[in-house]
Design a protein around this motif. Sequence first.
Motif, PDB file in Angstrom:
ATOM      1  N   LEU A  68       0.844  -1.195   0.000  1.00 33.60           N
ATOM      2  CA  LEU A  68       0.000   0.000   0.000  1.00 33.60           C
ATOM      3  C   LEU A  68       0.878   1.243   0.000  1.00 33.60           C
ATOM      4  O   LEU A  68       1.833   1.349   0.783  1.00 33.60           O
ATOM      5  CB  LEU A  68      -0.911   0.001   1.235  1.00 33.60           C
ATOM      6  CG  LEU A  68      -1.881   1.168   1.363  1.00 33.60           C
ATOM      7  CD1 LEU A  68      -2.964   1.093   0.288  1.00 33.60           C
ATOM      8  CD2 LEU A  68      -2.532   1.202   2.752  1.00 33.60           C
ATOM      9  N   ALA A 101      -1.224   6.552   1.355  1.00 32.96           N
ATOM     10  CA  ALA A 101      -2.486   5.900   1.748  1.00 32.96           C
ATOM     11  C   ALA A 101      -2.384   5.356   3.172  1.00 32.96           C
ATOM     12  O   ALA A 101      -3.345   5.436   3.953  1.00 32.96           O
ATOM     13  CB  ALA A 101      -2.826   4.781   0.766  1.00 32.96           C
ATOM     14  N   GLN A 102      -1.218   4.816   3.531  1.00 37.03           N
ATOM     15  CA  GLN A 102      -1.011   4.357   4.914  1.00 37.03           C
ATOM     16  C   GLN A 102      -1.221   5.506   5.905  1.00 37.03           C
ATOM     17  O   GLN A 102      -1.867   5.337   6.943  1.00 37.03           O
ATOM     18  CB  GLN A 102       0.409   3.807   5.085  1.00 37.03           C
ATOM     19  CG  GLN A 102       0.716   2.572   4.260  1.00 37.03           C
ATOM     20  CD  GLN A 102       2.154   2.133   4.451  1.00 37.03           C
ATOM     21  OE1 GLN A 102       2.733   2.318   5.521  1.00 37.03           O
ATOM     22  NE2 GLN A 102       2.743   1.535   3.424  1.00 37.03           N
ATOM     23  N   LEU A 108      -2.914   8.341   5.336  1.00 34.88           N
ATOM     24  CA  LEU A 108      -4.298   8.826   5.290  1.00 34.88           C
ATOM     25  C   LEU A 108      -5.222   7.956   6.134  1.00 34.88           C
ATOM     26  O   LEU A 108      -6.099   8.457   6.842  1.00 34.88           O
ATOM     27  CB  LEU A 108      -4.778   8.831   3.827  1.00 34.88           C
ATOM     28  CG  LEU A 108      -6.206   9.309   3.586  1.00 34.88           C
ATOM     29  CD1 LEU A 108      -6.324  10.816   3.813  1.00 34.88           C
ATOM     30  CD2 LEU A 108      -6.669   8.949   2.163  1.00 34.88           C
ATOM     31  N   LEU A 109      -5.033   6.650   6.056  1.00 33.36           N
ATOM     32  CA  LEU A 109      -5.980   5.730   6.690  1.00 33.36           C
ATOM     33  C   LEU A 109      -5.612   5.384   8.126  1.00 33.36           C
ATOM     34  O   LEU A 109      -6.511   5.119   8.939  1.00 33.36           O
ATOM     35  CB  LEU A 109      -6.087   4.437   5.881  1.00 33.36           C
ATOM     36  CG  LEU A 109      -6.516   4.596   4.417  1.00 33.36           C
ATOM     37  CD1 LEU A 109      -6.616   3.231   3.754  1.00 33.36           C
ATOM     38  CD2 LEU A 109      -7.840   5.343   4.312  1.00 33.36           C
TER      39      LEU A 109
END
Lengths: 196, 196
Positions: A5, A9-10, A12-13
């Motif tokens: 990933l 994205a890591q 953000l989530l």
Amino acid sequence: MSLVLDPAAQDLLFREAHTARTFTDEPVTEEQIRAIYDLVKFGPTAFNQTPLRVVLVRSAEARERLVEHMSDSNKDKTSTAPLVAILAADNEFHEELPHLLPTFPAAKDVLFAERPVRERDAGMNAALQAAYFIVGVRAAGLAAGPMSGFDHAGVQKEFLDGDHTPLMIVNIGKPGEDAWRPRAPRLAFDDVVTTV
Amino acid sequence: MSLVLDPAAQDLLFREAHTARTFTDEPVTEEQIRAIYDLVKFGPTAFNQTPLRVVLVRSAEARERLVEHMSDSNKDKTSTAPLVAILAADNEFHEELPHLLPTFPAAKDVLFAERPVRERDAGMNAALQAAYFIVGVRAAGLAAGPMSGFDHAGVQKEFLDGDHTPLMIVNIGKPGEDAWRPRAPRLAFDDVVTTV
């Protein structure tokens, strides 16, 4: 790099995301909520039960009724968040199984004829979906503020019915000023994971 | 575009991800599992309870013992997956709260003195973390095969103790041949979400 990933994205989530306590005035649109649902609906549940149900509290009148049932420490946040969602488990989810589980349509009667079994499974699997929903809120660039501190029986009576059990209430919006506390500690890998 | 998460990440975590039933022989490394944990440990739980505990079943001997407790339809998958993880809820999670919740260290005694309250909260919050874990497995480019079909009391006795309740067992690895069925239907937005 053991994860494939994307690092952004890591962040953000998970890594940069926090439970928000304050929000800006920017509205959360119907389109955003539909996009979140259309992403996280694919998260797995046992026998594809997908028992999560969501009540979006949009009117001022409904918001006022909801705030009455929140714990004191949650009243301000719930009053001021752009959108508040009640996440609930549908204890009669089995009615949908003939449609949702085409490989085993008899599951409705074979596995889930008894209400206590359904309540246990609905709670567990709606919780999985609640987590996917929180991840989805973050995927929309929004902050989530999940809360368990409310009068569960009161919220059930006011917004749901006897077949729907409230799990959590989630404030949703862009984070405002001083939106979160410093990150609380997490358990170390070796305190959580054992190998046999 | 209502989501800010990169479309490739959406696919990896939700849209193209499926529950896998077959796997290749490629091992799942300790490094991968540590990277998954170090990402998903940040997912929120109520009062930062983080009650999820994980048993990685790596030895052939332990795998054999586990397969005995699986439902018939899960035995083959669980025998052949590169790695199998037992996810459990720690009903004594409150012992860690003075460390995990520095803003309210008294929560351990004020909120969680009673075991039934702890069991309810541990089940709910470990389920949230189980969902984050599944998302994390996918973030590592691996497929997850979560299963609820096993003898829960038997697995608890064999691999856990009276304070740890098994939630699910997850097969982990690279998807193999014919790894999944066609996507089962999902409920429409308007069947799940209501607005008040």
